[in-house]
Scaffold this motif. Structure first.
Motif, short mmCIF file in Angstrom:
data_model
loop_
_atom_site.label_atom_id
_atom_site.label_comp_id
_atom_site.label_asym_id
_atom_site.label_seq_id
_atom_site.Cartn_x
_atom_site.Cartn_y
_atom_site.Cartn_z
N ARG A 184 74.55 35.01 76.89
CA ARG A 184 73.97 34.88 75.59
C ARG A 184 73.73 33.52 75.67
NH1 ARG A 184 77.05 35.86 69.63
NH2 ARG A 184 76.01 34.22 68.51
N ASP A 200 71.19 38.71 66.62
CA ASP A 200 71.23 39.17 65.17
C ASP A 200 70.94 40.54 64.87
OD1 ASP A 200 72.25 36.51 64.62
OD2 ASP A 200 70.22 35.66 63.85
N GLY A 201 69.83 40.82 65.64
CA GLY A 201 69.39 42.21 65.36
C GLY A 201 70.45 43.25 65.88
N GLY A 229 70.65 32.83 71.07
CA GLY A 229 70.63 33.64 70.05
C GLY A 229 70.09 35.00 70.59
N ARG A 230 70.04 35.16 72.15
CA ARG A 230 69.53 36.23 72.86
C ARG A 230 70.56 36.50 73.65
NH1 ARG A 230 65.30 35.00 75.81
NH2 ARG A 230 65.67 32.83 75.79
N SER A 252 67.63 40.44 70.75
CA SER A 252 68.03 39.58 69.51
C SER A 252 69.65 39.84 69.32
CB SER A 252 67.15 39.72 68.25
OG SER A 252 67.86 39.26 67.24
N THR A 257 65.25 45.40 68.68
CA THR A 257 65.88 44.31 68.95
C THR A 257 65.30 43.39 70.04
OG1 THR A 257 67.33 45.60 70.19
CG2 THR A 257 68.10 45.32 67.90
N ARG A 258 64.26 43.98 70.65
CA ARG A 258 63.78 43.06 71.68
C ARG A 258 63.35 41.60 71.08
NH1 ARG A 258 63.38 46.07 76.28
NH2 ARG A 258 63.22 48.48 75.94
N ALA A 259 63.78 40.83 71.84
CA ALA A 259 63.15 39.54 71.33
C ALA A 259 61.67 39.04 71.97
CB ALA A 259 64.27 38.39 71.94
#
Length: 346
Positions: A339, A280-281, A342-343, A278, A270-272
């Motif tokens: 937030r 969504d992740g 999206g992160r 992330s 889930t790392r952006a």
């Protein structure tokens, strides 16, 4: 010795008294077997150090380690911490140290600590001071491990205290038999050994344990659990309840280890690319995994594990699952997580 009386030393013993004849006592054999299992296959060639207060649990542990370690080709030493909280504590610590030398433990250290001024209540402050001193001693001697005298009864008490706090699986897993802290392996060989066995082992070896008056002080939650709650459960449910609580901790510890592995993979996934995690992740992860990912990430950011609570993780989770434009989440250590685009990011 009665609680509150002048602290006294363990009765000095000859090597014979801590040797083969005492092994005929089942409790002595049980403690030695537990120590042997903990030390067998231990990495590193440094000594093992026993944290010994002079109470029955640590006294039995130290005596067993003095017997077992040389037979495994391992040096063993002793560290006793003087908290300075009771009259005569320095003298008691010196007597414990002298006894350790007499039964062949080497190195042996007395480490005075200052508890006043540390954060938290007196029990937590004393515990942190003690661990800091023990870990420092282990590093000074390049110890392969630091042995702690927590018993099966201590584990049962820990589970009950965690249950009362509303802890999750991690808290209910209690104390691990082995963990690493600040680069030092902490070993708890006696987690499957009843407290009565350590007292019986001391009696068989002719050792007189010190009774810490704090252990009977109702001002401390653990003391109340020990004196009132656990005995009441034993009366109501039978003597097996202590072992059952300890077994619950073992089972949950195994589950936790598996979930932690899954969470580690989840954190990586889930790392952006831009930094942070992330949303969504995270949202795609099962709740039990997601909260562990958030807990691990918060620690990675620098949040103190001791101060990081369920409330903090729940607030982070709300940024993922209940987003309605709320502000940043405050984490221990002055960290802010928000937030954005999206992160989750700092």
């Amino acid at each position: 010795m009665r609680a509150g009386s002048e602290p006294g030393p363990p009765a000095p013993q000859s090597r014979t008294a801590t040797g083969d004849r005492a092994a005929l006592a089942p409790a002595v054999a049980a403690v030695r077997l537990a120590v042997r299992r903990a030390l067998t296959g231990l990495a590193g060639d440094g000594p093992v150090l026993v944290a010994c207060s002079g109470g029955a649990d640590s006294l039995a542990l130290a005596a067993a380690t003095a017997f077992v370690a040389p037979r495994l080709g391992r040096r063993a030493g002793l560290v006793t911490v003087d908290h300075g909280l009771q009259p005569g504590s320095a003298q008691r610590a010196e007597r414990v140290a002298r006894w350790g030398r007499e039964i062949g433990l080497d190195p042996v250290e007395v480490v005075p600590v200052t508890v006043a001024g540390r954060p938290g209540g007196p029990e937590a402050a004393a515990r942190e001071a003690r661990y800091d001193a023990l870990l420092a001693a282990a590093r000074r001697h390049s110890a392969a491990g630091l042995l702690l005298g927590h018993t099966r009864d201590d584990q049962a008490e820990t589970v009950l205290l965690a249950l009362a706090r509303g802890a999750g699986p991690r808290g209910l897993a209690g104390m691990p038999p082995r963990r690493e802290r600040d680069g030092v392996p902490l070993l708890r060989p006696l987690l499957d050994v009843p407290r009565d066995d350590t007292r019986e082992a001391c009696a068989a070896l002719g050792l007189t344990p010190w009774e810490d008056p704090h252990n009977a002080d109702p001002a401390y939650a653990r003391s109340r659990v020990r004196a009132d709650v656990l005995p009441a459960l034993v009366r109501a449910l039978g003597p097996g309840v202590v072992g059952n609580l300890a077994r619950t901790a073992r089972l949950l510890a195994a589950d936790n280890a598996a979930l932690d592995d899954v969470a580690a993979a989840g954190l990586s996934a889930t790392r952006a690319a831009e930094g942070g995690l992330s949303v969504d992740g995270l949202a795609a992860l099962p709740a039990a995994v997601r909260t562990r990912v958030l807990h691990a990430w918060a620690r990675e950011l620098g949040a103190s594990p001791a101060a990081l609570s369920h409330r903090h993780v729940a607030a982070l989770d709300a940024l993922v699952t209940d987003w309605h434009g709320q502000g940043a989440v405050h984490l221990p250590g002055g960290l802010l997580v928000r937030r954005h685009a999206g992160r989750l990011t700092t």
